[in-house]
Write an enzyme that holds these catalytic residues in place. Sequence first.
Site, mmCIF file in Angstrom:
data_model
loop_
_atom_site.group_PDB
_atom_site.id
_atom_site.type_symbol
_atom_site.label_atom_id
_atom_site.label_comp_id
_atom_site.label_asym_id
_atom_site.label_seq_id
_atom_site.Cartn_x
_atom_site.Cartn_y
_atom_site.Cartn_z
ATOM 1 N N ALA A 142 -12.275 1.527 -4.484
ATOM 2 C CA ALA A 142 -13.661 1.476 -4.975
ATOM 3 C C ALA A 142 -13.771 2.485 -6.100
ATOM 4 O O ALA A 142 -13.046 3.486 -6.121
ATOM 5 C CB ALA A 142 -14.648 1.815 -3.868
ATOM 6 N N GLY A 198 0.770 -1.242 0.000
ATOM 7 C CA GLY A 198 0.000 0.000 0.000
ATOM 8 C C GLY A 198 0.797 1.286 0.000
ATOM 9 O O GLY A 198 0.251 2.341 0.296
ATOM 10 N N ARG A 238 -5.020 12.885 4.789
ATOM 11 C CA ARG A 238 -4.994 13.342 3.394
ATOM 12 C C ARG A 238 -4.034 12.488 2.563
ATOM 13 O O ARG A 238 -2.839 12.745 2.547
ATOM 14 C CB ARG A 238 -4.566 14.807 3.324
ATOM 15 N N LYS A 280 -15.024 -2.445 4.498
ATOM 16 C CA LYS A 280 -14.270 -2.374 5.760
ATOM 17 C C LYS A 280 -14.932 -3.235 6.841
ATOM 18 O O LYS A 280 -14.244 -3.806 7.700
ATOM 19 C CB LYS A 280 -14.154 -0.917 6.237
ATOM 20 N N VAL A 326 -3.346 -7.720 -5.697
ATOM 21 C CA VAL A 326 -4.105 -8.625 -4.819
ATOM 22 C C VAL A 326 -5.353 -9.196 -5.482
ATOM 23 O O VAL A 326 -5.971 -10.113 -4.939
ATOM 24 C CB VAL A 326 -4.489 -7.938 -3.483
ATOM 25 N N ILE A 367 -4.462 -1.589 1.769
ATOM 26 C CA ILE A 367 -4.947 -1.631 0.389
ATOM 27 C C ILE A 367 -6.456 -1.418 0.369
ATOM 28 O O ILE A 367 -7.187 -2.076 1.115
ATOM 29 C CB ILE A 367 -4.618 -3.011 -0.225
ATOM 30 N N SER A 396 1.229 8.168 1.607
ATOM 31 C CA SER A 396 0.551 6.919 2.000
ATOM 32 C C SER A 396 0.761 6.603 3.478
ATOM 33 O O SER A 396 1.875 6.767 4.007
ATOM 34 C CB SER A 396 1.108 5.742 1.192
ATOM 35 N N TYR A 424 -19.040 7.257 1.980
ATOM 36 C CA TYR A 424 -18.123 6.130 2.163
ATOM 37 C C TYR A 424 -18.722 4.848 1.562
ATOM 38 O O TYR A 424 -18.019 3.981 1.082
ATOM 39 C CB TYR A 424 -17.762 5.962 3.643
HETATM 40 P P1 NAP Z 1 -3.060 5.293 -0.603
HETATM 41 O O1 NAP Z 1 -1.768 5.919 -0.342
HETATM 42 O O2 NAP Z 1 -3.775 5.670 -1.875
HETATM 43 O O3 NAP Z 1 -2.930 3.711 -0.503
HETATM 44 C C1 NAP Z 1 -3.886 2.797 -1.045
HETATM 45 C C2 NAP Z 1 -3.084 1.672 -1.620
HETATM 46 O O4 NAP Z 1 -3.926 0.586 -2.087
HETATM 47 C C3 NAP Z 1 -2.263 2.129 -2.815
HETATM 48 O O5 NAP Z 1 -0.908 1.829 -2.584
HETATM 49 C C4 NAP Z 1 -2.831 1.300 -3.954
HETATM 50 O O6 NAP Z 1 -1.882 1.002 -4.923
HETATM 51 C C5 NAP Z 1 -3.233 0.046 -3.225
HETATM 52 N N1 NAP Z 1 -4.034 -0.823 -4.105
HETATM 53 C C6 NAP Z 1 -5.184 -0.542 -4.730
HETATM 54 N N2 NAP Z 1 -5.553 -1.580 -5.496
HETATM 55 C C7 NAP Z 1 -4.614 -2.549 -5.348
HETATM 56 C C8 NAP Z 1 -4.425 -3.863 -5.864
HETATM 57 N N3 NAP Z 1 -5.301 -4.422 -6.732
HETATM 58 N N4 NAP Z 1 -3.334 -4.584 -5.476
HETATM 59 C C9 NAP Z 1 -2.438 -4.048 -4.626
HETATM 60 N N5 NAP Z 1 -2.545 -2.800 -4.096
HETATM 61 C C10 NAP Z 1 -3.621 -2.066 -4.458
HETATM 62 O O7 NAP Z 1 -4.103 5.663 0.557
HETATM 63 P P2 NAP Z 1 -4.103 5.413 2.141
HETATM 64 O O8 NAP Z 1 -5.107 6.371 2.663
HETATM 65 O O9 NAP Z 1 -2.728 5.414 2.678
HETATM 66 O O10 NAP Z 1 -4.759 3.969 2.252
HETATM 67 C C11 NAP Z 1 -4.160 2.873 2.924
HETATM 68 C C12 NAP Z 1 -5.208 2.141 3.749
HETATM 69 O O11 NAP Z 1 -5.625 2.982 4.829
HETATM 70 C C13 NAP Z 1 -6.480 1.770 2.985
HETATM 71 O O12 NAP Z 1 -6.926 0.497 3.411
HETATM 72 C C14 NAP Z 1 -7.467 2.843 3.461
HETATM 73 O O13 NAP Z 1 -8.815 2.438 3.359
HETATM 74 C C15 NAP Z 1 -7.029 2.971 4.909
HETATM 75 N N6 NAP Z 1 -7.494 4.154 5.621
HETATM 76 C C16 NAP Z 1 -7.285 5.399 5.097
HETATM 77 C C17 NAP Z 1 -7.731 6.511 5.809
HETATM 78 C C18 NAP Z 1 -7.538 7.896 5.242
HETATM 79 O O14 NAP Z 1 -8.224 8.827 5.710
HETATM 80 N N7 NAP Z 1 -6.637 8.111 4.312
HETATM 81 C C19 NAP Z 1 -8.395 6.353 7.030
HETATM 82 C C20 NAP Z 1 -8.585 5.071 7.546
HETATM 83 C C21 NAP Z 1 -8.128 3.974 6.826
HETATM 84 P P3 NAP Z 1 -1.773 1.962 -6.227
HETATM 85 O O15 NAP Z 1 -1.797 3.386 -5.791
HETATM 86 O O16 NAP Z 1 -0.501 1.522 -6.757
HETATM 87 O O17 NAP Z 1 -2.978 1.655 -7.054
#
Ligand code: NAP
Length: 255
Positions: free
Chosen positions: A95, A12, A192, A162, A65, A92, A18, A155
């Site tokens: 949507a 991720g 962000r 989730k 994945v 990861i 990230s 969401y």
């Molecule tokens: P992010 O930097 O955009 O990370 C999301 C990651 O998921 C990216 O590295 C993306 O890879 C990867 N991904 C998507 N499809 C994939 C696939 N088929 N195979 C492998 N990897 C895949 O955003 P983030 O906010 O840090 O998200 C990380 C986690 O934290 C997620 O589960 C998110 O729901 C969770 N989360 C985020 C927040 C928030 O406010 N940001 C809050 C709570 C939880 P690519 O970019 O290479 O496609």
Amino acid sequence: MLMQDKLAYVTGVANHRSIAWAIAQVLDREGCRLALGYLGDREKQEIDKLVANLSRPPLLVSCDVTKDESVQEAFGVLGREFGRLDTVLHAIAFARREDLDGRYVDTSREGYHLALDVSAFSLNCLARGAEPLMTQGGGIVALTYLGSQRAMTNYNVMGVAKAALESGIRYLASELGPKGIRVNGLSAGPLRTLAARGIKDFSTAHKLHAERSALKRNTEMEEVADAALFLCSHLSRGITGEVLYVDAGYRIMGA
Ligand code: NAP
């Protein structure tokens, strides 16, 4: 050095914003040897720009994945290069934008399958791949969000994904516990990132979070990374199947 001589597979990392990148840096600082997952060449270029900030070069392991052969190949590489694994970070989620913008009731079958496949079933895939490599036990940590428990505006299908992820955490914790493998969730407040940009009116949610949380501020990336370190390390050795909230006390507040 809480992770001295430990071996972790961190998925991720899309860019420097990230959550997984913040966690990777903390694990590295604590002595952990890292493997970073990436999806394709474009994503690898982003990671290539970041890795100079780590104390030693990570192993880069491609993994989509949604494809069984890609997951198998990734864990084959990890087995050959590392020999065992102690930690896996699942960060990861995906949507389609139209399934986040509109009404949940209008989610297409295809959009539902895609969100659940990438964001929830993927934890099974990683756990199944990691199990034979976690020969000394281990810790699997997955990032989640409060939208699993509450109907949060915009969401939608990601909240349902989730909820499935969090239920999966409990089933996996129960099945892998006898092998000393712990599985936990970390529910972060809004941060962000690239994924967050896909959520309509994210800035409004971010602002409301600061106003309504117990600490009257937003969650910081470093706080999430430190909590992930706790869940990955022996400090949390008695904890499995749980979801830890790192949200500045947003969830506990009433009206
Ligand atoms: P992010 O930097 O955009 O990370 C999301 C990651 O998921 C990216 O590295 C993306 O890879 C990867 N991904 C998507 N499809 C994939 C696939 N088929 N195979 C492998 N990897 C895949 O955003 P983030 O906010 O840090 O998200 C990380 C986690 O934290 C997620 O589960 C998110 O729901 C969770 N989360 C985020 C927040 C928030 O406010 N940001 C809050 C709570 C939880 P690519 O970019 O290479 O496609």
